[in-house]
Design an enzyme around this catalytic site. Structure first.
Site, PDB file in Angstrom:
ATOM      1  CE1 TYR A 309       0.934   0.892   4.395  1.00  0.00           C
ATOM      2  CE2 TYR A 309       0.303  -1.645   4.279  1.00  0.00           C
ATOM      3  CZ  TYR A 309       1.140  -0.367   4.904  1.00  0.00           C
ATOM      4  OH  TYR A 309       1.905  -0.533   6.083  1.00  0.00           O
ATOM      5  CB  SER A 322       7.533  -0.866  15.114  1.00  0.00           C
ATOM      6  OG  SER A 322       6.286  -1.439  15.864  1.00  0.00           O
ATOM      7  CG  HIS A 327      -4.567   5.727  10.825  1.00  0.00           C
ATOM      8  ND1 HIS A 327      -5.398   5.442   9.843  1.00  0.00           N
ATOM      9  CD2 HIS A 327      -3.677   4.567  11.081  1.00  0.00           C
ATOM     10  CE1 HIS A 327      -5.140   4.103   9.301  1.00  0.00           C
ATOM     11  NE2 HIS A 327      -4.019   3.739  10.092  1.00  0.00           N
ATOM     12  CG  HIS A 343      -1.474  -4.029   6.479  1.00  0.00           C
ATOM     13  ND1 HIS A 343      -2.497  -3.373   5.888  1.00  0.00           N
ATOM     14  CD2 HIS A 343      -0.996  -4.957   6.048  1.00  0.00           C
ATOM     15  CE1 HIS A 343      -2.590  -4.006   4.598  1.00  0.00           C
ATOM     16  NE2 HIS A 343      -1.698  -4.945   4.556  1.00  0.00           N
ATOM     17  CB  CYS A 345      -3.026   1.083  12.375  1.00  0.00           C
ATOM     18  SG  CYS A 345      -1.125   1.679  12.263  1.00  0.00           S
TER      19      CYS A 345
END
Length: 420
Positions: A309, A322, A327, A343, A345
């Site tokens: 992405y 990391s 968000h 992924h 988050c």
């Protein structure tokens, strides 16, 4: 012994001070602690070091105060230098002897105030002054406190970063004993040696909302080893804001936000999908960015694969180094509240992400529960300090068990990058 002013003067001045060396003045026969000259004091005190006038005391030797004779005792001793650093000490049960239990600073001017009592209970007082010699070694251990001065959330740890390693547990104890953290309201806390060059400090519980925290070091010119002495450190002052905590339930796909213990909002979310599961545990907000370009290549996902992405991301609140953020994820709104598709988050709608972005600050807390992911690392990938149980935390102090932290937990090879 009769209870007369003359007798009290004799008692207060019949003290043996075995104090490091010379350069010490004491009270004279008139009872005025500042009126004596070295010759008058010679009949009332003796020293373990050189006695010639003008010589300075050895800071490596302990300070001792002993009552002479059997007709009086010491009731209290305070020793402090001109910067306000007090010397810790112990007084024997019978009041015959006091000795220091913490090291003295080099190149410092000390004042020692001794309170006495004669056999009739009448008080006496004696004041001694001395100057310690300069350190033999010029090598200094300097440190920097963090974070920068400002206002933070209730989860913000204090850090002390050293410019040289300290491995020996006795030397670590000297360093740690000189570090002072004062909070108002008072919050019980402890230092933890993360590694040879870094310490973290946190309370047993989170900081109280609206607390004021002041951090400083008394290590300057204190001997750590034969070749290493303490250097100066800039003090730090922090303030704590409201208590803002967010609990992310990965299995329920919901985030619940609390302010000062009261629920204020529930937000539908998505977290890490299988293979990219979000870490469980308590994480401290590291910072906020209105816009972040997130690319899979920066977290180890090859370009031109099904998982790659390259996306513009807004209202990004960072919780790990990391790459884990809370968000805005408008592309996954249909899954938010129902499935985990990110992924790693925590994604939410743009409006909810903006609200969260505006209410949280650096130092606030995000706790993830019920994820299939690993536990948040205590150190090295942000602030996972609150995932260390308090009983284990205090064992990381050099003043309790030698400060031997689990250094394996700081191994960067264990950190799996996450994003989105």
């Amino acid at each position: 012994m009769s209870n007369t002013p003359h007798t009290r003067t004799v008692v207060s001045c019949t003290l043996l001070v075995a104090a490091l060396g010379a350069g010490v003045t004491a009270c004279g026969s008139d009872g005025n602690p500042l009126a004596a000259n070295p010759y008058d004091a010679a009949d009332q005190v003796s020293f373990s070091g050189p006695t010639d006038a003008g010589k300075k005391a050895d800071p490596n030797k302990p300070l001792e105060v002993t009552a002479e004779g059997s007709d009086g005792r010491i009731t209290d001793v305070t020793a402090v230098d001109t910067t306000g650093r007090y010397v810790s000490g112990e007084l024997s049960a019978d009041g015959s002897r006091w000795h220091s239990t913490s090291p003295l600073a080099a190149n410092a001017h000390y004042t020692v105030r001794v309170s006495t009592e004669d056999e009739d209970g009448s008080p006496g007082r004696k004041v001694l002054t001395f100057v310690t010699s300069k350190p033999l070694s010029k090598k200094r251990l300097n440190m920097t406190f963090g974070p920068d001065a400002g206002t933070y959330g209730v989860g913000q740890p204090i850090t002390a970063k050293l410019d040289q390693p300290v491995k020996d547990k006795a030397q670590r104890a000297v360093v740690e004993r000189a570090l002072k953290v004062d909070s108002m309201p008072v919050a019980k806390g402890s230092w933890y040696w993360v590694n040879d060059k870094e310490l973290h400090y946190r309370p047993e519980e989170y900081w109280p909302a609206h607390a004021t925290i002041q951090v400083h070091s008394n290590l300057e010119n204190i001997k750590i080893s034969d070749r290493l002495w303490g250097g100066a450190a800039k003090p730090l002052k922090l303030t704590i804001g409201e208590q803002i905590t967010a609990v992310t339930d990965a299995s329920a796909h919901q985030m619940t936000v609390y302010k000062n213990g009261q629920e204020i909002k529930q937000i539908p979310i998505t977290t890490g999908k299988p293979g990219f599961d979000t870490r469980n545990g308590v994480k401290v907000v590291l910072g906020k960015q209105y816009f972040v370009r997130m690319r899979s290549s920066t977290v180890g996902i090859a370009d031109d694969t099904s998982e790659s992405y390259d996306l513009p991301v807004y209202y990004a609140t960072r919780v790990t180094w990391s790459g884990e953020y809370v968000h805005a994820a408008p592309w996954s709104v249909g899954s938010q509240g129902y499935a985990n598709v990110s992924h790693g988050c925590t994604g939410m709608s743009t409006s909810n992400a903006e609200w969260f972005f505006n209410i949280v600050h650096e130092g606030d807390l995000v706790k993830v529960v019920n994820s299939a992911g690993d536990e948040m690392e205590p150190f090295g990938n942000g602030f996972g300090d609150w995932n260390v149980p308090w009983k284990k935390w205090v064992k990381g102090s050099a003043l309790t068990s030698g400060g031997q932290a689990d250094t394996n937990q700081t191994d960067q090879a264990r950190l799996r990058p996450q994003n989105l």
